[in-house]
Design a protein around this motif. Structure first.
Motif, short mmCIF file in Angstrom:
data_model
loop_
_atom_site.label_atom_id
_atom_site.label_comp_id
_atom_site.label_asym_id
_atom_site.label_seq_id
_atom_site.Cartn_x
_atom_site.Cartn_y
_atom_site.Cartn_z
N ALA A 268 10.40 58.89 30.83
CA ALA A 268 9.34 58.05 30.27
C ALA A 268 8.18 57.82 31.24
O ALA A 268 7.02 57.89 30.85
CB ALA A 268 9.91 56.73 29.77
N PRO A 269 8.46 57.55 32.53
CA PRO A 269 7.34 57.34 33.45
C PRO A 269 6.56 58.62 33.80
O PRO A 269 5.46 58.54 34.36
CB PRO A 269 8.01 56.78 34.72
CG PRO A 269 9.37 56.33 34.28
CD PRO A 269 9.75 57.26 33.17
N GLU A 270 7.12 59.81 33.48
CA GLU A 270 6.51 61.07 33.90
C GLU A 270 5.62 61.70 32.84
O GLU A 270 4.63 62.36 33.17
CB GLU A 270 7.61 62.08 34.26
CG GLU A 270 8.57 61.63 35.35
CD GLU A 270 9.68 62.65 35.56
OE1 GLU A 270 9.45 63.83 35.25
OE2 GLU A 270 10.76 62.26 36.03
N VAL A 271 5.98 61.52 31.58
CA VAL A 271 5.32 62.27 30.52
C VAL A 271 3.95 61.67 30.18
O VAL A 271 3.67 60.51 30.48
CB VAL A 271 6.19 62.31 29.25
CG1 VAL A 271 7.56 62.88 29.56
CG2 VAL A 271 6.32 60.93 28.62
N GLY A 272 3.12 62.50 29.52
CA GLY A 272 1.88 61.97 29.00
C GLY A 272 2.15 61.04 27.84
O GLY A 272 1.64 59.91 27.79
N HIS A 273 2.94 61.51 26.88
CA HIS A 273 3.31 60.69 25.73
C HIS A 273 4.71 61.11 25.27
O HIS A 273 5.01 62.30 25.18
CB HIS A 273 2.31 60.88 24.57
CG HIS A 273 2.50 59.89 23.46
ND1 HIS A 273 2.03 58.60 23.52
CD2 HIS A 273 3.13 60.00 22.25
CE1 HIS A 273 2.34 57.96 22.40
NE2 HIS A 273 3.02 58.79 21.61
N LEU A 274 5.57 60.14 25.00
CA LEU A 274 6.94 60.41 24.60
C LEU A 274 7.19 59.85 23.21
O LEU A 274 6.99 58.66 22.97
CB LEU A 274 7.92 59.78 25.59
CG LEU A 274 9.42 59.96 25.28
CD1 LEU A 274 9.80 61.44 25.31
CD2 LEU A 274 10.28 59.17 26.26
N LYS A 275 7.61 60.71 22.29
CA LYS A 275 8.01 60.29 20.96
C LYS A 275 9.53 60.39 20.85
O LYS A 275 10.10 61.46 21.02
CB LYS A 275 7.35 61.16 19.89
CG LYS A 275 5.84 60.98 19.80
CD LYS A 275 5.26 61.72 18.60
CE LYS A 275 3.77 61.46 18.47
NZ LYS A 275 3.19 62.08 17.25
N VAL A 276 10.17 59.25 20.58
CA VAL A 276 11.62 59.20 20.43
C VAL A 276 11.95 59.12 18.95
O VAL A 276 11.54 58.18 18.26
CB VAL A 276 12.21 57.97 21.15
CG1 VAL A 276 13.71 57.91 20.95
CG2 VAL A 276 11.86 58.00 22.63
N PHE A 277 12.68 60.10 18.45
CA PHE A 277 13.06 60.15 17.05
C PHE A 277 14.45 59.55 16.91
O PHE A 277 15.45 60.13 17.33
CB PHE A 277 13.00 61.59 16.53
CG PHE A 277 11.61 62.16 16.56
CD1 PHE A 277 10.78 62.05 15.46
CD2 PHE A 277 11.11 62.76 17.71
CE1 PHE A 277 9.48 62.56 15.49
CE2 PHE A 277 9.82 63.27 17.75
CZ PHE A 277 9.00 63.17 16.64
N LEU A 278 14.50 58.35 16.34
CA LEU A 278 15.72 57.52 16.32
C LEU A 278 16.34 57.51 14.93
O LEU A 278 15.68 57.16 13.96
CB LEU A 278 15.37 56.09 16.74
CG LEU A 278 16.45 55.03 16.55
CD1 LEU A 278 17.55 55.22 17.58
CD2 LEU A 278 15.86 53.63 16.65
N ARG A 279 17.63 57.90 14.86
CA ARG A 279 18.38 57.77 13.61
C ARG A 279 19.36 56.61 13.68
O ARG A 279 19.41 55.76 12.81
CB ARG A 279 19.12 59.07 13.30
CG ARG A 279 19.85 59.04 11.96
CD ARG A 279 20.53 60.36 11.66
NE ARG A 279 21.57 60.66 12.65
CZ ARG A 279 22.32 61.76 12.61
NH1 ARG A 279 22.11 62.68 11.68
NH2 ARG A 279 23.25 61.95 13.53
N THR A 280 20.15 56.56 14.77
CA THR A 280 21.18 55.53 14.90
C THR A 280 21.00 54.79 16.22
O THR A 280 21.13 55.39 17.29
CB THR A 280 22.58 56.16 14.86
OG1 THR A 280 22.72 56.94 13.67
CG2 THR A 280 23.65 55.07 14.89
#
Length: 550
Positions: A211-223
């Protein structure tokens, strides 16, 4: 190393017909496989490990994703066959990261001179029991065929990754990685749009790390997942000296606890405690920063719905205190299942990662991912989320998948894959009726399929297998097979214990729910590591009662 001197293979073993004829073929050079080689070689057998990777380590060879580390304390995630070996290794911290664990397994392989009997870059495709010769024929992708009296699988319980989870993955224009097949070279996340699918134990480790390294992080959450904050102090020389002095005690204790850890149930049932005592103990377990709250707090957490809900709410409150934001709390805190009925991850700053402006949480339970497109991930409502890098933390076909991906055939050509597609069953997780001289570790219906400190359970199974083979050789016997009656008995025993718990009432990979069409059964024996060990010992003490030996 006097306590681990290896016996040379016997003259009889060396006089075998053909270079590819062995007393035993072992699949996998991880924790179990390395020890299995060591034990069988010390019996004077000619043994070969076939390993698909280019190095030793098993799980710790393949799972080199960012943030990978184990959640068993380093001083118990160890081998116990040599006090000298145990004391020579110096972990840096309580929960070391993947590179250090891989280094440790290489240290063991070198210290015990195991590499000479390991064949790397060799993937097994088929194994057939030949009823005429009473031996196994094992085929590989390289075109080699091996002939062995015993076929021992040490493939691991989480080694069959669900890599092709979505249609269209081959069309993606960016980089796509499964966490269990992570490349050895570093990945540059700087400034990149990264999408990650999966928020189990692995996904959590990746998210909090990148998370601190990326430009933008999308987390796809199901459970959403319950979590426990990891406490990971560095070890000093004094710390190491203290636990090394406990070697005899730990060697005896670990195989006799519920989960193979250095902790056990000792406070009675939660329901019998006063409110003040409940709070005191829950806080103590929480602050410990290990898996003790899950695996050694209160046994009735697994069977009593009211108790489970009270403990679950304790954890939810702890999570709310850190998340603060009501919307994040709604998305990230579980409410549809109870604490401990899923795998419980340890984490370090996972919840706080969602407070970062460059982290976006996308719920996909009701609006699922339908495909990968060249630009990224497409959801059911037509939305496309563009990414430069896709990370699939989509898990495994656990317990059974590593064996069903090999065409294993027993007597009369029966297929293990076809059988397990109908019903997953074993004899104590050590054998399968209809497959003579096949021994399994980390297979279904044993604690090593999930609910155990893996080094404890795998060593117990390896020891049982080695002692069984040694017994057969001393008795002049050639073939061993589990009887159908004994396998039926074990399956019934396993199910009776499992179905009395809340775990079987929850959808999770423990129940095979993450794989479409997989038969539903708790993959791991939940009667306890100590009880399982005693069951195995009783069978051996009675001349392997429940098995036919000829």
């Amino acid at each position: 190393m006097s306590t681990t001197t290896l016996a040379a293979p016997s003259a009889a073993a060396n006089s075998s017909q053909g270079a590819n004829r062995y007393d035993a073929i072992v699949i996998g050079a991880g924790v179990a496989g390395l020890y299995q080689l060591y034990r069988l070689r010390n019996l004077g057998l000619k043994v070969r490990i076939l390993e698909s990777g280019t190095g030793v380590g098993g799980t710790w060879y393949w799972n080199r994703y960012p943030g990978a580390r184990f959640d068993s304390q380093a001083y118990i995630y160890q081998y116990w066959f040599s006090e000298e070996l145990y004391k020579e290794w110096n972990p840096s911290e309580r929960f070391p990261a993947q590179p250090e664990t891989e280094k440790w397994l290489n240290f063991v392989a070198d210290r015990c001179d195991l590499r000479k009997d390991i064949q790397f870059s060799t993937h097994v495709t088929k194994a057939q029991f030949d009823e005429r010769t009473q031996r196994w024929k094992i085929d590989t992708t390289g075109g080699e065929t091996f002939d062995a009296q015993y076929f021992v699988t040490c493939c691991g319980m989480l080694s069959a990754p669900l890599e092709n989870s979505f249609p269209g993955q081959q069309t993606f224009k960016g980089q796509i990685f499964h966490t269990a097949r992570w490349p050895k070279q570093p990945i540059d996340f700087r400034g990149k749009r990264v999408g990650i699918v999966g928020t189990g134990a692995t996904g959590i480790q990746v998210i909090q790390t990148i998370a601190p390294e990326v430009g933008h992080l999308k987390v796809f959450l199901r459970t959403p997942q319950y979590i426990i904050p990891m406490q990971n102090p560095k070890y000093s020389d004094t710390d190491r000296e203290a636990y090394k002095a406990l070697f005899p005690y730990l060697k005896e204790r670990l195989p006799n606890t519920f989960s193979g850890f250095d902790f056990n149930f000792k406070y009675g049932n939660f329901a019998d405690l006063t409110p003040a005592r409940k709070k005191e103990l829950l806080e103590m377990f929480w602050n410990e920063g290990t898996l003790v709250l899950w695996l050694a707090s209160f046994p009735d957490m697994f069977t009593n719905e009211a108790v489970n809900e009270e403990i679950s709410e304790f954890v939810r409150v702890k999570m709310r205190e850190r998340l603060k934001d009501p919307e994040l709390c709604r998305k990230l805190i579980p409410t549809t299942y109870g604490f401990g009925t899923h795998r419980v991850p340890l984490e370090s700053g996972y919840l706080e990662a969602y407070h970062r402006p460059n982290v976006e949480l996308i719920e996909v339970a009701k609006n699922p991912i339908v495909s990968v497109v060249p630009e990224g991930l497409k959801l059911k409502d037509g939305t496309v989320h563009e990414c430069d890098i896709l990370i699939l933390a989509t898990g495994f076909d656990a317990g059974s998948g590593s064996l069903t991906r090999i065409d294993i055939r027993g007597k009369k050509g029966q297929s293990l894959k076809e059988q397990w597609n109908q019903e997953i069953r074993t004899t104590m997780g050590l054998a399968v009726h209809g497959y003579p001289n096949l021994f399994t570790t980390a297979a279904p219906l044993a604690p090593s399929a999930a609910l155990c400190n893996m080094t404890t359970c795998l060593q117990q199974q390896v020891d049982w297998i080695a002692e069984c083979i040694g017994y057969m050789h001393r008795q002049g016997l050639n073939v061993i097979e589990a009887t159908k009656d004994f396998e039926d008995h074990w399956v019934d025993h396993h199910d009776a214990i499992a179905n009395a718990t809340l775990v079987t009432k929850t959808d999770s990979w423990y129940m095979g729910s993450n794989v479409d069409g997989k038969p539903r059964r708790l993959l791991s024996y939940i009667g306890g590591v100590g009880r399982y060990r005693q069951e195995c010992n009783d069978v051996a003490a009675k001349g392997y009662e429940g098995f036919t030996l000829t």
